[in-house]
Design an enzyme around this catalytic site. Structure first.
Site, short mmCIF file in Angstrom:
data_model
loop_
_atom_site.label_atom_id
_atom_site.label_comp_id
_atom_site.label_asym_id
_atom_site.label_seq_id
_atom_site.Cartn_x
_atom_site.Cartn_y
_atom_site.Cartn_z
N ARG A 59 35.87 31.70 38.37
CA ARG A 59 36.74 30.00 38.39
C ARG A 59 35.78 29.22 37.28
NH1 ARG A 59 36.48 26.05 42.03
NH2 ARG A 59 38.79 24.91 42.02
N HIS A 63 37.11 26.81 34.23
CA HIS A 63 37.34 25.14 34.12
C HIS A 63 36.46 24.90 33.08
CE1 HIS A 63 37.78 24.59 38.51
NE2 HIS A 63 39.00 25.64 37.97
N ASN A 91 36.02 20.32 40.66
CA ASN A 91 34.77 20.88 40.72
C ASN A 91 34.13 20.41 41.82
OD1 ASN A 91 35.36 21.57 37.78
ND2 ASN A 91 34.25 20.28 36.86
N PRO A 160 44.17 22.99 35.54
CA PRO A 160 45.90 22.43 36.79
C PRO A 160 45.51 22.16 38.09
CG PRO A 160 45.34 24.99 35.18
CD PRO A 160 44.35 23.84 34.88
N HIS A 190 42.71 35.04 41.30
CA HIS A 190 42.97 34.79 42.50
C HIS A 190 43.51 36.20 43.22
CE1 HIS A 190 44.31 30.24 41.61
NE2 HIS A 190 43.24 30.39 41.15
C1 HEM Z 1 46.98 28.58 36.84
C2 HEM Z 1 46.63 27.74 37.27
C3 HEM Z 1 45.59 27.32 38.75
C4 HEM Z 1 45.35 26.74 39.22
C5 HEM Z 1 46.33 25.33 39.94
C6 HEM Z 1 44.17 27.10 40.58
C7 HEM Z 1 43.58 26.18 41.47
C8 HEM Z 1 42.69 26.74 42.15
C9 HEM Z 1 42.21 26.94 43.51
C10 HEM Z 1 42.90 25.51 44.57
C11 HEM Z 1 41.07 26.89 44.36
C12 HEM Z 1 40.65 26.86 45.69
C13 HEM Z 1 39.05 26.16 44.68
C14 HEM Z 1 38.63 25.49 45.95
O1 HEM Z 1 39.74 25.33 47.36
O2 HEM Z 1 37.45 24.95 45.98
C15 HEM Z 1 40.90 28.23 43.21
C16 HEM Z 1 40.22 29.17 43.33
C17 HEM Z 1 39.41 29.99 42.36
N1 HEM Z 1 39.97 30.69 40.89
FE1 HEM Z 1 42.33 28.67 40.47
N2 HEM Z 1 43.69 27.91 40.07
C18 HEM Z 1 44.13 27.84 38.42
C19 HEM Z 1 44.10 29.42 37.72
C20 HEM Z 1 42.67 30.39 37.14
C21 HEM Z 1 42.45 30.76 36.61
C22 HEM Z 1 42.75 31.25 35.64
C23 HEM Z 1 41.01 31.45 36.33
C24 HEM Z 1 40.58 32.13 35.35
C25 HEM Z 1 40.77 33.04 35.26
C26 HEM Z 1 41.38 31.25 38.34
C27 HEM Z 1 40.16 31.49 38.81
C28 HEM Z 1 40.22 31.12 39.95
C29 HEM Z 1 39.40 32.18 41.69
C30 HEM Z 1 38.00 33.36 41.30
C31 HEM Z 1 38.73 31.39 42.05
C32 HEM Z 1 37.86 31.74 43.63
C33 HEM Z 1 36.86 30.64 43.60
C34 HEM Z 1 35.52 31.00 44.71
O3 HEM Z 1 35.35 31.99 45.74
O4 HEM Z 1 34.39 30.28 44.32
N3 HEM Z 1 42.41 30.51 38.90
N4 HEM Z 1 41.96 28.48 42.20
#
Ligand code: HEM
Ligand SMILES: *[C@@H]1O[C@H](CO)[C@@H](O)[C@H](O)[C@H]1NC(C)=O
Ligand SMILES: *[C@@H]1O[C@H](CO)[C@@H](O)[C@H](O)[C@H]1NC(C)=O
Ligand SMILES: *[C@@H]1O[C@H](CO)[C@@H](O)[C@H](O)[C@H]1NC(C)=O
Ligand SMILES: *[C@@H]1O[C@H](CO)[C@@H](O)[C@H](O)[C@H]1NC(C)=O
Ligand SMILES: *[C@@H]1O[C@H](CO)[C@@H](O)[C@H](O)[C@H]1NC(C)=O
Ligand SMILES: *[C@@H]1O[C@H](CO)[C@@H](O)[C@H](O)[C@H]1NC(C)=O
Ligand SMILES: *[C@@H]1O[C@H](CO)[C@@H](O)[C@H](O)[C@H]1NC(C)=O
Length: 323
Positions: A59, A63, A91, A160, A190
């Site tokens: 993530r 970002h 972030n 996003p 995800h």
């Molecule tokens: C398409 C639009 C995307 C949205 C709206 C989005 C949104 C989010 C949100 C809201 C979370 C939870 C964060 C939190 O509660 O602190 C999350 C977690 C995460 N996102 Fe996304 N995300 C997107 C795309 C991506 C992409 C492209 C990647 C990587 C290639 C990614 C990788 C991750 C990962 C691995 C987590 C878990 C992080 C953790 O457990 O520390 N996301 N994302």
């Protein structure tokens, strides 16, 4: 003292990437031959202690790259001339893994001082993190350089949001040269990691004033998310897995979940309800190998967004400070 011609030619070959400023698969082969081993060992050790760290780095890298390009600007602390991207809304209290990148960088500096950029370390670390989580390996050209500044406005506006429409998300990807297939494939990230309750709670209790949960959320998942995220502000920062079936495994189950109305984020489930993307979701849910390949291809594209090369930028000595 005359330098033999062969040595001169050798030097030119060795330093060619610096001269031409392009990314190269052999970029550090002479200057830091053990780089990949050091990064892989760093990840392997960290994952043994913290099963979430692979997701968190993935993530962090997204970002960094989607806002202002892949320049390791997300790692910079605040200075008198710029604010830190760590404090941007998407972030703060959410992106994690900074200490791990700093510690791998320290280990790399011990054997190859002033050679390997923080952004290349982060990019390699993410490739290793996915591989060690059961995902597929992808070849990575190196030679990125670290940015000289951070831009909190870019982080606040270009990353996003889980409350955004698919059109809004697509626009943010296409602004960086990423297409609809990249949106779907990269959302497959995800399949690992966690989300805080506030990012999806609006789906659980009174969705759009209906008095009921989001109809595109599976009823049994809705019930279990209501238990995990009670309808009070105190539950906002509680964590739930984005893929409750195989939480730490990098597989295609995220897409199987979407087919079953079991996406946690509304911005994920919409990939199944929107007819521009649903066929790709079905494809990835059926063919794990296809997802693995497309994810790697899209990660390579993401890793090149706005990359700095050649004499631009710098190789930071410490990842949280410009030199
Ligand atoms: C398409 C639009 C995307 C949205 C709206 C989005 C949104 C989010 C949100 C809201 C979370 C939870 C964060 C939190 O509660 O602190 C999350 C977690 C995460 N996102 Fe996304 N995300 C997107 C795309 C991506 C992409 C492209 C990647 C990587 C290639 C990614 C990788 C991750 C990962 C691995 C987590 C878990 C992080 C953790 O457990 O520390 N996301 N994302
Ligand atoms: C690379 O690591 C190996 C051990 O894994 C070591 O024998 C070798 O000296 C290292 N090479 C460099 C250039 O540090
Ligand atoms: C182990 O992981 C925790 C987070 O889960 C972290 O706070 C701690 O610093 C890690 N310990 C080591 C030795 O990496
Ligand atoms: C920071 O990012 C914003 C939003 O993308 C952009 O408008 C602005 O020009 C950037 N600032 C600098 C100094 O690059
Ligand atoms: C759900 O929201 C609507 C519109 O905001 C409101 O009128 C209604 O009272 C709410 N229902 C419940 C059960 O809170
Ligand atoms: C999706 O639902 C089908 C039918 O209810 C079930 O067989 C399958 O195991 C579910 N898949 C996942 C990943 O939960
Ligand atoms: C998606 O659905 C809309 C309206 O239901 C329709 O106009 C459009 O042609 C469909 N697009 C695709 C790619 O199937
Ligand atoms: C599904 O995957 C196949 C390759 O296995 C590809 O030819 C086809 O275009 C894909 N369909 C969609 C909608 O992505």
């Amino acid at each position: 003292m005359h330098l033999p011609v062969t040595n001169l030619v050798f030097c030119l070959l060795v330093f060619q990437p610096f001269v031409y400023g392009q990314l190269d698969y052999k970029f550090y082969d002479y200057t830091c031959p053990n780089l990949t081993k050091i990064v892989r060992f760093g990840l392997w050790s960290a994952m043994a202690n913290d099963t979430r760290i692979a997701a968190s780095l993935l993530r962090m890298h997204f970002h960094d790259c989607i806002s202002n390009g892949c320049d390791a600007s997300i790692l910079l602390d605040e200075t008198s001339s710029f604010r830190s991207e760590k404090d941007a809304i998407p972030n703060r209290n959410s992106v994690r893994g900074f200490e791990l990148i700093e510690s791998i960088k320290t280990n790399v500096e011990k054997v190859c001082p002033n050679t390997v950029s923080c952004i290349d370390i982060l990019t390699l670390a993410v490739r290793e993190a996915v591989f060690l989580s059961g995902g597929r390996y992808w070849p990575l050209a190196l030679g990125r350089r670290d940015g000289l500044t951070a831009n909190i406005t870019a982080s606040n506006t270009e990353i996003p949001s889980p409350f955004e429409s698919l059109d809004g998300i697509i626009a943010k990807f296409t602004a960086k040269g990423l297409d609809l297939k990249d949106v779907v494939a990269l959302s497959g990230a995800h399949t690992i990691g966690f989300s805080q309750c506030f990012t999806f709670k609006f789906r659980l209790f009174n969705f759009s004033g209906s008095g009921a949960p989001d109809p595109t959320l599976d009823a049994s998942l809705a019930t279990s998310l209501q238990t995990a995220c009670p309808n009070q502000d105190e539950s906002d920062t509680k964590l739930v897995p984005l893929d409750r079936v195989t939480t730490t495994r990098f597989d295609n189950v995220f897409f199987k979940n979407l087919v079953n109305n079991s996406g946690v984020l509304a911005s994920d489930q919409v990939l199944m309800t929107d007819n521009r993307t649903s066929a790709m979701v079905l494809n990835y849910s059926k063919f794990p190998f296809l997802f693995a390949k497309d994810f790697g291809d899209s990660m390579v594209k993401l890793s090149n967004v706005g990359a700095i090369t050649g004499q631009n930028g710098q190789v930071r000595n410490k990842c949280n400070l410009v030199n």
